[in-house]
Design a protein around this motif. Structure first.
Motif, short mmCIF file in Angstrom:
data_model
loop_
_atom_site.label_atom_id
_atom_site.label_comp_id
_atom_site.label_asym_id
_atom_site.label_seq_id
_atom_site.Cartn_x
_atom_site.Cartn_y
_atom_site.Cartn_z
N ALA A 194 0.86 -1.19 0.00
CA ALA A 194 0.00 0.00 0.00
C ALA A 194 0.89 1.23 0.00
N GLY A 195 1.16 1.75 -1.19
CA GLY A 195 1.99 2.94 -1.31
C GLY A 195 3.42 2.73 -0.90
N HIS A 196 3.88 1.49 -0.89
CA HIS A 196 5.22 1.19 -0.38
C HIS A 196 6.17 0.85 -1.51
N SER A 197 7.46 1.06 -1.26
CA SER A 197 8.49 0.76 -2.25
C SER A 197 8.60 -0.75 -2.44
N PRO A 198 8.91 -1.20 -3.67
CA PRO A 198 8.96 -2.65 -3.94
C PRO A 198 10.18 -3.29 -3.31
N PRO A 199 10.06 -4.57 -2.93
CA PRO A 199 11.23 -5.31 -2.39
C PRO A 199 12.31 -5.46 -3.46
N LEU A 200 13.49 -5.81 -3.00
CA LEU A 200 14.64 -5.98 -3.88
C LEU A 200 15.18 -7.40 -3.70
N VAL A 201 15.31 -8.13 -4.81
CA VAL A 201 15.85 -9.49 -4.78
C VAL A 201 17.33 -9.43 -5.13
N ILE A 202 18.17 -9.99 -4.26
CA ILE A 202 19.63 -9.95 -4.42
C ILE A 202 20.13 -11.39 -4.53
N GLY A 203 20.75 -11.74 -5.65
CA GLY A 203 21.26 -13.08 -5.85
C GLY A 203 22.51 -13.09 -6.70
N ARG B 199 22.81 -14.31 -9.76
CA ARG B 199 22.55 -14.07 -11.18
C ARG B 199 21.61 -12.91 -11.44
N ARG B 200 21.05 -12.32 -10.41
CA ARG B 200 20.15 -11.19 -10.63
C ARG B 200 20.10 -10.28 -9.39
N THR B 201 19.86 -9.01 -9.66
CA THR B 201 19.56 -8.02 -8.64
C THR B 201 18.47 -7.14 -9.23
N GLU B 202 17.25 -7.32 -8.76
CA GLU B 202 16.14 -6.62 -9.40
C GLU B 202 15.03 -6.34 -8.39
N PHE B 203 14.26 -5.30 -8.71
CA PHE B 203 13.10 -4.96 -7.91
C PHE B 203 11.92 -5.86 -8.31
N VAL B 204 11.14 -6.25 -7.32
CA VAL B 204 9.94 -7.04 -7.59
C VAL B 204 8.87 -6.13 -8.17
N GLU B 205 8.25 -6.58 -9.23
CA GLU B 205 7.20 -5.79 -9.85
C GLU B 205 5.91 -5.92 -9.04
N THR B 206 5.51 -4.82 -8.41
CA THR B 206 4.28 -4.80 -7.63
C THR B 206 3.29 -3.83 -8.25
N SER B 207 2.02 -4.00 -7.89
CA SER B 207 0.99 -3.11 -8.43
C SER B 207 1.07 -1.75 -7.74
N LEU B 208 0.75 -0.71 -8.49
CA LEU B 208 0.75 0.65 -7.96
C LEU B 208 -0.50 0.86 -7.10
N SER B 209 -0.32 1.32 -5.88
CA SER B 209 -1.45 1.50 -4.98
C SER B 209 -1.22 2.71 -4.09
N ALA B 210 -2.30 3.24 -3.55
CA ALA B 210 -2.22 4.40 -2.67
C ALA B 210 -1.90 3.96 -1.25
N PRO B 211 -1.34 4.85 -0.42
CA PRO B 211 -1.12 4.52 0.99
C PRO B 211 -2.43 4.26 1.71
N LEU B 212 -2.33 3.62 2.85
CA LEU B 212 -3.51 3.36 3.68
C LEU B 212 -4.06 4.67 4.22
N GLY B 213 -5.38 4.81 4.21
CA GLY B 213 -6.00 6.01 4.73
C GLY B 213 -6.16 7.12 3.72
N MET B 214 -5.70 6.93 2.50
CA MET B 214 -5.80 7.97 1.48
C MET B 214 -7.07 7.84 0.65
N LEU B 215 -7.62 6.64 0.54
CA LEU B 215 -8.82 6.41 -0.26
C LEU B 215 -9.95 5.93 0.64
N ALA B 216 -11.18 6.05 0.13
CA ALA B 216 -12.33 5.60 0.90
C ALA B 216 -12.29 4.10 1.15
N CYS B 217 -11.77 3.36 0.21
CA CYS B 217 -11.65 1.91 0.38
C CYS B 217 -10.41 1.45 -0.37
N TRP B 218 -9.47 0.87 0.35
CA TRP B 218 -8.21 0.46 -0.29
C TRP B 218 -8.30 -1.00 -0.72
#
Length: 510
Positions: free
Chosen positions: A395-404, A406-425
């Motif tokens: 909820a409005g948070h930065s994506p996790p980072l996978v470190i290995g 053979r790869r170092t990449e951010f996890v693709e997450t859906s874009l969402s608003a922070p908690l408390g910003m919308l009538a229903c999250w």
């Protein structure tokens, strides 16, 4: 304000002639006659940097003599300057000394006022005091009488080993020890003009003084009426010596102001320590041990205390819940809100942890009902270490980072608003599987904000730091978190005071 000795009898004509050459008198009131015409009242300086004190007159440098007769001058010519021994020259000499003292005190107190950390203020007190009393070395012992701390010793021109030698001297045999052992911590300064020749000097004190090369000391208590005793300051002389009356008076004025400043910093330091303690107590005291995964966390709290949290919660059937989040604001209210949200999230995770979206939806509803004026970002991950499977929602948070390897990449997450910003999250969850030996790094936005860079550059810096993790430490999640923290925030910014909290939670899957 300065208290200059009462009326001074002078030769009016000589004084008027001398005033033409007294530049320091331009900033003070003119002499006004009191009583007889040849009796003059003394001027008063305006307050300088809050200093309102009585400065003793400087030592007389020229013996008073009767003014020499002025040589004849032609009509219209400027008056001749006063003779060196004239009363006007004496007054000018004294006024110049007072102006010099006030200027010095003004500069020193301004430098002290710019310090915002206790350690910096103590070092500044030592440097200024050494300049005022003519010493080269010294130490400050901070030991508040209420026993609440912090207790510390800071030296000037003394290494840590030197301070250790001084601390081996019996407390009652030292100047600062006698000051600190007084009932109220106040009183007269401790003056030892020739330590090595004193009768009854403690043998250990004599040995330490000879070893460190100091032969005299001058100590002052650091105490206020409101805060009581804070500590003591000691300045050390290489040769037998002691400050003269004028030096004692000036350093007394300075330490009076310095002690008030130290008392304010002490209260601020204690408030920060309490806030940090409360925030730390609201976070997990230790991370759980779960088969198939290694955990490590790093937390840096800002001076006012923030609302960043992390948690790792064992769940049924060998599962593990990981979460990081941040409440808006800072201070005690943000810390309290963080504690409430973290406790509630733990309960929701136990009830319906398999569905991270449901967990954050319940948390959002709670936030809207109990904290309507506050918002928060959060990320919750449901992990199955045996299957190396992770389902997460943010909820409005930065994506996790996978470190290995053979790869170092951010996890693709859906874009969402922070908690408390919308009538229903509600936002969809994502699923991914880390490879054996890979580490998933969860973090709060404070890590990015502390860099001072725009967010795109901050993300690039974080990615570069994770990609540069040495192979030798890739099997240790704690070492990985430390490397990322110190690389993203160089020059000590990972430990410096900042309004932003920093949280890193690293999970390495076997």
């Amino acid at each position: 304000m300065l208290d200059i000795p009462s009326s001074v009898r002078v030769d009016v004509e000589a004084l008027l002639a001398a005033q033409n050459h007294m530049g320091v008198c331009d900033a003070i009131e003119q002499y006004a006659p009191v009583g007889k015409p040849d009796t003059m009242t003394t001027p008063h300086f305006p307050k300088v940097a809050g200093i309102d004190s009585t400065v003793p007159p400087p030592a007389q440098t020229v013996a008073p003599t009767s003014p020499a007769p002025a040589p004849p001058s032609s009509p219209g010519a400027p008056p001749a300057p006063a003779a060196p021994g004239a009363p006007g020259a004496l007054i000018q000499d004294r006024l110049a000394g007072w102006v010099s003292d006030l200027t010095t005190l003004h500069e020193l107190t301004e430098r002290l006022a710019r310090t915002a950390v206790m350690d910096d203020a103590l070092h500044e007190v030592l440097r200024a005091g050494a300049a005022l009393v003519g010493a080269r070395r010294g130490l400050v012992v901070l030991e508040p009488a209420d026993g609440l701390g912090p207790d510390t010793t800071v030296g000037l021109g003394l290494a840590r080993a030197d301070l250790g030698h001084i601390e081996t001297v019996p407390r009652g045999a030292t100047s600062y020890g006698r000051i600190l052992d007084r009932t109220d911590g106040t009183g007269e300064p401790e003056v030892h003009a020739d330590l090595l020749s004193e009768d009854g000097l403690d043998p250990r004190h004599r040995e330490v003084a000879a070893r460190l090369g100091y032969a005299a000391s001058f100590a002052l208590p650091l105490a206020t009426e409101a805060a009581g005793r804070l500590g003591a300051a000691v300045w050390l002389y290489d040769e037998p010596a002691e400050p003269v009356e004028r030096q004692r008076h000036l350093v007394g004025l300075y330490t009076r102001y310095a002690t008030e400043h130290l008392a304010r910093l002490l209260e601020l330091e204690r408030a920060r320590a309490k806030s940090r303690t409360i925030a730390e107590e609201l976070l997990p005291p230790r991370l759980p041990r779960v088969a198939g995964v290694q955990l490590a966390a790093r937390h840096r709290t800002g001076p006012r205390g923030g609302g960043d949290w992390y948690d790792a919660l064992p769940l049924p059937e060998g599962a593990l819940g990981l979460t990081v989040g941040s409440v808006t604001g800072s201070g005690a209210s943000a810390v309290a809100a963080m504690g409430r949200l973290r406790a509630s999230l733990r309960a929701y995770a136990v009830m319906e942890g398999e569905d991270p979206v449901a967990v954050l939806s319940d948390l959002e509803l709670l936030l809207r009902l109990t904290e309507p004026a506050r918002s928060a970002t959060a990320l919750f991950a449901y992990c199955e270490p045996a299957l190396r499977k992770i389902v997460l929602a943010g909820a409005g948070h930065s994506p996790p980072l996978v470190i290995g390897e053979r790869r170092t990449e951010f996890v693709e997450t859906s874009l969402s608003a922070p908690l408390g910003m919308l009538a229903c999250w509600e936002a969809p969850s994502v699923e991914f599987s880390p490879e054996p030996g890979e580490t998933v790094l969860l973090y709060t936005d404070g890590l990015l904000h502390r860099t001072g860079d725009p967010m795109d550059r901050a993300f690039a810096r974080l990615h570069a730091a994770a990609a540069g993790v040495p192979r030798t430490i890739r099997n240790d999640p704690g070492a990985i978190a430390d490397h990322v923290l110190h690389t993203v925030l160089p020059d000590g910014l990972d430990a410096a005071d900042s309004d932003e909290d920093v949280v890193l939670l690293a999970a390495r899957f076997e």
